[in-house]
Design an enzyme around this catalytic site. Structure first.
Site, PDB file in Angstrom:
ATOM      1  N   GLU A  62       0.822  -1.207   0.000  1.00 49.83           N
ATOM      2  CA  GLU A  62       0.000   0.000   0.000  1.00 49.83           C
ATOM      3  C   GLU A  62       0.862   1.265   0.000  1.00 49.83           C
ATOM      4  O   GLU A  62       0.534   2.246  -0.662  1.00 49.83           O
ATOM      5  CB  GLU A  62      -0.947   0.003   1.209  1.00 49.83           C
ATOM      6  N   CYS A  99     -13.391   1.376 -14.761  1.00 52.20           N
ATOM      7  CA  CYS A  99     -13.917   2.740 -14.595  1.00 52.20           C
ATOM      8  C   CYS A  99     -12.727   3.708 -14.558  1.00 52.20           C
ATOM      9  O   CYS A  99     -12.496   4.412 -13.589  1.00 52.20           O
ATOM     10  CB  CYS A  99     -14.742   2.825 -13.308  1.00 52.20           C
ATOM     11  N   CYS A 155     -17.747   1.181 -19.849  1.00 48.30           N
ATOM     12  CA  CYS A 155     -19.041   1.000 -19.184  1.00 48.30           C
ATOM     13  C   CYS A 155     -19.747  -0.279 -19.641  1.00 48.30           C
ATOM     14  O   CYS A 155     -20.429  -0.934 -18.850  1.00 48.30           O
ATOM     15  CB  CYS A 155     -19.938   2.209 -19.429  1.00 48.30           C
ATOM     16  N   CYS A 186     -18.742  -3.121 -17.494  1.00 43.14           N
ATOM     17  CA  CYS A 186     -18.717  -2.844 -16.061  1.00 43.14           C
ATOM     18  C   CYS A 186     -19.694  -3.751 -15.293  1.00 43.14           C
ATOM     19  O   CYS A 186     -20.877  -3.826 -15.644  1.00 43.14           O
ATOM     20  CB  CYS A 186     -19.074  -1.379 -15.830  1.00 43.14           C
ATOM     21  N   CYS A 223     -25.254   2.339 -11.786  1.00 42.05           N
ATOM     22  CA  CYS A 223     -24.500   3.570 -12.039  1.00 42.05           C
ATOM     23  C   CYS A 223     -25.412   4.679 -12.557  1.00 42.05           C
ATOM     24  O   CYS A 223     -25.967   4.585 -13.657  1.00 42.05           O
ATOM     25  CB  CYS A 223     -23.387   3.284 -13.043  1.00 42.05           C
TER      26      CYS A 223
END
Ligand code: SF4
Length: 529
Positions: free
Chosen positions: A130, A286, A293, A296, A302
């Protein structure tokens, strides 16, 4: 409704939050966390009551008791920016996790998180990934991560490393303070926490330097299964599009809203996978400029896509003379703090990329620095370069560079040479003739907040110099040693890619020496510096 932080049982005005309207039956408040400096992905702000969105619902509006006579009517909650249907939340979790199980990238930190049985080792492995991933692409991080984990597989191993070793491995990854803070925090865990990583997001953020709200949430959810959300750049983009949030996504109010939403949406049984899935969606589907899209997994949830589809339907109807008003595609009425500002309304040509929006980025500071590639012939005829160490704090702390000097803007070349010669002279303790400096060219490097131009000079030494041991640590390095040292990408650009030099005659050998005892170039140092 969740009471504001730190109310101590006092009856405060509650606030609308995505969690409040979900009706999931879970009563625990989302973690109240604060950002830490340097947690680049965190994009956090603490949940300050004063920064909550201004469409709060007063207590009297929620309870049967009498309202104060003069209280203003509450503004309606912006339903289009919420997940208010528990069934939809369940469906979104299910669809996203199913897609993640099928499509997730195979990444080394994911493998470690999934297979490492020891909680401390698992948390450490996630933590390293991270920190490296802050402001850095996955493809770049993989090699660094593998080398890091091979060299320091545990917190204890990292705690014993020197900062020089950390900087060497980090060289080229950028944002160098991340590696330094990671090592400082590892030392703290070993020396003050008996080698055990804190076990909650709250404690991780509170106890570990460099761990902010995002990193704490990621470690706790992925390593320990704590049901806490995360908000990074990818999550901001996905959530803003899912719920048509067009206000400045870097503003504290919007960030607070997104944190509440992330905490409310996170899957209770697979929080780590859910958070990674949301980030993966933002990184691979995205994406900022041309989102996919059609592929997705959460497109049916959405609202940005819904708006685009309705506009297309409307345009099609219009074409055939059947246009009727299209409901639910307009922004909220009455200055909603989550909709795009009135001055920058929805732009049909942008489609879903209307979201998210950010305030104009601050222009980076412009800086010029003269840097001198001091070269000599070392033993065996190799070319050698002098590098010096930067201070232990500030930009590129502790890294090595060619002797450098910040320049005033618009300084003429002759003046630059004089200033650089003075700098080198004071530093080397003997005269440097400005006319001997040869201008090579300019190298531009963009740091996050600085547009830096290096004006590169070279100077070949045909005599020995006595470096001032009181000045910065310094050493002579071959080209190979230079590239293996803790030098920044900018300095590598200054030297250029590795070159094939013709060997110089051994007769021109200058004895090696360095002002850093024990450095790779201190072998055979006749002055014992
Ligand atoms: Fe993003 Fe498009 Fe999916 Fe909406 S449908 S979340 S805009 S990729």
């Amino acid at each position: 409704f969740r009471a504001a932080a730190g109310t101590g049982g006092r009856r405060e005005k509650p606030h609308f939050s995505p969690r409040a309207l979900i009706g999931s039956g879970e009563r625990e408040a989302p973690p109240l966390l604060q950002g830490a400096p340097g947690d680049g992905r965190a994009r956090v702000s603490p949940p300050r009551a004063s920064l909550r969105l201004p469409f709060c619902v007063p207590v009297w509006a929620l309870t049967p008791c009498c309202p104060p006579a003069a209280a203003p009517a509450p503004a309606p909650p912006p339903a289009r920016h919420l997940f208010s249907d528990p069934a939809e939340i369940e469906a979104l979790r299910r669809d996203l996790l199913a897609w993640y199980d099928k499509c997730k990238r195979d990444l080394p930190w994911r493998t470690r998180a999934a297979t490492e049985p020891d909680a401390d080792r698992r948390a450490y492995a996630v933590w390293v990934s991270e920190i490296m991933l802050q402001q850095t692409q996955v493809a770049t991080v993989i090699d660094y991560y593998n080398r890091w984990m091979q060299k320091w597989p545990t917190l204890q191993a990292l705690a014993q490393a020197s900062l020089e070793e950390v900087n060497e491995l980090w060289a080229g990854l950028g944002y160098y303070s991340r590696g330094k803070r990671l090592q400082e925090a590892a030392r703290k865990v070993v020396s003050e926490l008996a080698g055990q990583m804190p076990r909650t997001a709250e404690d991780l953020q509170k106890l570990l330097p460099g761990v902010g709200q995002y990193t704490a949430g990621a470690i706790a959810s992925i390593s320990y299964g704590q049901a806490t959300g995360v908000v990074d750049g990818n999550v901001i983009r996905v959530l803003c599009r899912l719920r048509c949030i067009g206000a400045d996504s870097s503003s504290p109010a919007v960030i607070d809203w997104l944190w509440d939403m992330a905490n409310a949406l996170v899957d209770r049984s697979r929080p780590g996978d859910f958070n990674q899935a949301l980030m993966e969606l933002g990184a691979t589907v995205c994406v900022p400029k041309a989102p996919l899209c059609g592929e997705c997994p959460v497109k049916q949830h959405c609202r940005a896509r819904l708006r685009v589809e309705k506009e297309l339907a409307f345009a099609s109807q219009k074409l055939f003379g059947k246009a009727t008003p299209v409901p639910d595609v307009e922004d909220c009425a009455g200055g909603c703090p989550l909709c795009p500002p009135a001055a920058e309304p929805w732009d049909s040509s942008l489609g879903v990329t209307n979201f998210p929006r950010k305030a104009a980025k601050k222009q980076p500071r412009v800086a010029r620095t003269a840097t001198c590639v001091l070269e000599r012939r070392g033993c065996h005829g190799d070319h050698e370069y002098l590098i010096v160490q930067r201070p232990s704090s500030g930009l590129l702390a502790g890294l090595w560079e060619f002797p450098s000097l910040p320049l005033a803007q618009d300084l003429q070349e002759e003046k630059q040479k004089e200033a650089l010669a003075d700098h080198l002279q004071a530093w080397m303790g003997q005269p440097v003739v400005a006319g001997d400096l040869q201008l090579i060219g300019e190298v531009v490097h963009i740091f996050s907040h600085i547009h830096q131009t290096y004006v590169v000079y070279s100077l070949s030494l045909d005599r020995d110099v006595t470096l001032d041991p009181a000045s910065s640590p310094s050493r002579w390095v071959t080209e190979e040693e230079f590239h293996a040292s803790a030098v920044s990408t900018a300095m590598k650009k200054v030297l250029g890619p590795p070159r094939a030099f013709p060997p110089l005659p051994p007769s021109s050998c200058v004895p090696e020496r360095a002002s850093v005892p024990g450095s790779p170039c201190s072998r055979g140092d006749p002055w014992g510096l």
